[in-house]
Scaffold this active site. Structure first.
Site, PDB file in Angstrom:
ATOM      1  N   HIS A 133       1.355 132.403  62.986  1.00  0.00           N
ATOM      2  CA  HIS A 133       2.392 133.447  63.002  1.00  0.00           C
ATOM      3  C   HIS A 133       3.505 133.263  61.967  1.00  0.00           C
ATOM      4  CE1 HIS A 133       0.650 135.204  66.552  1.00  0.00           C
ATOM      5  NE2 HIS A 133       0.860 134.139  67.299  1.00  0.00           N
ATOM      6  N   ASP A 168      -7.990 133.422  68.180  1.00  0.00           N
ATOM      7  CA  ASP A 168      -6.853 133.235  69.090  1.00  0.00           C
ATOM      8  C   ASP A 168      -6.586 134.554  69.838  1.00  0.00           C
ATOM      9  OD1 ASP A 168      -4.228 131.137  69.035  1.00  0.00           O
ATOM     10  OD2 ASP A 168      -3.709 133.199  69.584  1.00  0.00           O
ATOM     11  N   HIS A 170      -3.850 135.912  70.252  1.00  0.00           N
ATOM     12  CA  HIS A 170      -2.797 136.645  69.542  1.00  0.00           C
ATOM     13  C   HIS A 170      -3.281 137.022  68.136  1.00  0.00           C
ATOM     14  CE1 HIS A 170      -0.656 134.145  72.554  1.00  0.00           C
ATOM     15  NE2 HIS A 170       0.120 135.216  72.675  1.00  0.00           N
TER      16      HIS A 170
HETATM   17 ZN   LIG Z   1      -2.193 132.565  70.575  1.00  0.00          ZN
END
Ligand SMILES: [Zn+2]
Length: 375
Positions: A133, A168, A170
């Protein structure tokens, strides 16, 4: 087949804080399960500890003012200015050694990239990495530096063609953003749909920009997506794209937070489904640089990444977890005694709704992306 496992004991020295879901214990627990299964002394596999990356290596992607702020925070004291860079109470806390920790993550993934880039190994696994991220001037989602981006850039410096596959729960937003206009890096992310989960992006329509159109691929998943829905969807999207793109190296982010007991997400994979996805990624990769990622139920982290490392080495593991590990894991609050998960009953109407949603997304990807690659 030569492989490398990148691991450091130095993680024990870092702590995001008592209230934070990212527990450093998960890395030590993973290592101990690998050890108990005999996976840290495999013939043909090397184990290497990384050095912290030098500042210059991190500056290949991250902005100087952000790096200065991380350095200023290394003593554990925050400031109002730090908040401008996403640092402070909440997801990305300032803790003692935060810059050292970020440098070690980057160092591990760069070591893995160098081992592959120099042809010393075919597959490398740095399970403390995959902090997907972080962006160039900001911490985000528990990630301070984006080691995946740095590793991809290092491989690109050697002229290698890189595909990034992120499973993942996300969206791999930081990596997508870094290469959004770049046709030489294909990014594919499967994740829980953005309306439901951080970071709120990763829709099929995010296909890249300029010369990069068609090289950012997103497959959003509905809550309760389990292995029986995920694996066929993965199969419809990932192999044809890798086949068309023909990467030299696949960088895989193997976050294990899509597991059904993960406290932060709503997907429903089991360990055996996760391991099957890893096996397919490994089969499809001429060379594989695997990274860790999310995972907040630590017993899943240890089991998932141990299963992944076994797959990368072609080792079949007995399903019963080694007794020495079970005793130790129990003390850390883990109850699992087998590597795989028992099946669970899912109500039919949920199963149908989930399947329909994911099928629509798969079709959408085919319509928007496949034609650009003549698939
Ligand atoms: Zn994640």
């Amino acid at each position: 087949m030569k492989t490398a496992l990148v691991h450091s004991e130095a993680w024990r020295g870092f702590d995001y804080g008592p209230e934070h879901p990212l527990r450093m214990e998960r890395l030590g627990l993973t290592w101990r399960l690998m050890e108990a299964y005999g996976l840290t002394t495999l013939p043909g596999a090397i184990v290497q500890a990384p050095d912290a990356a030098p500042e210059s290596a991190i500056a290949a992607y991250h902005r100087p003012e952000y790096i200065e702020m991380l350095k200023a925070c290394n003593d554990g004291t925050s400031s109002r200015a730090a908040a401008m860079f996403g640092l402070g109470p909440g997801d990305n806390p300032v803790f003692r050694g935060v810059w050292d920790c970020a440098r070690l993550v980057a160092g591990g993934s760069l070591l893995a990239a160098d081992l592959i880039g120099r042809g010393e190994v075919d597959r490398a696994f740095h399970f403390a990495g995959g902090l997907h991220h972080a962006v160039d001037q900001r911490a985000s989602g528990f990630c301070y530096v984006n080691d995946a981006v740095l590793a991809i850039m290092r491989l690109r410096e050697r002229g290698l063609r890189v595909a990034y596959v992120d499973i993942d729960a996300h969206h791999g937003d930081g990596v997508q953003q870094a290469f959004y206009r770049d046709p030489n890096v294909l990014t594919i992310s499967t994740h829980e749909r953005g309306e439901r989960l951080f970071p709120g992006t990763g829709f099929v329509r995010e296909v890249g920009e300029g010369a990069g159109v068609g090289f950012s691929v997103n497959l959003p998943l509905e809550a309760y997506t389990d292995s029986s829905v995920f694996l066929p969807a993965f199969e419809e999207i990932v192999p044809p794209l890798l086949d068309a793109f023909k990467p030299d190296v696949v960088v895989a982010q193997l976050g294990v937070d899509a597991h059904r007991t993960d406290p932060l997400t709503h997907l429903a994979l089991d360990i055996q489904g996760f391991a099957k996805a890893v096996a397919r990624i490994a089969e499809l990769s001429p060379q594989l640089l695997a990274l860790g990622g999310g995972g907040y139920d630590i017993q899943n982290v240890a089991r998932g990444w141990t299963a992944a490392w076994a797959v990368m080495n072609g080792v079949e593991l007995p399903d019963a977890l080694p007794a020495s590990y079970v005793a130790e894991a129990r003390a850390a609050g883990c109850r699992a005694t087998t590597l795989s998960d028992a099946p669970v009953e899912v109500a039919e109407e949920i199963q149908v709704a989930v399947k329909n949603y994911v099928e629509r997304q798969v079709n959408e990807v085919r319509e928007q992306i496949f034609r650009l690659h003549s698939i």
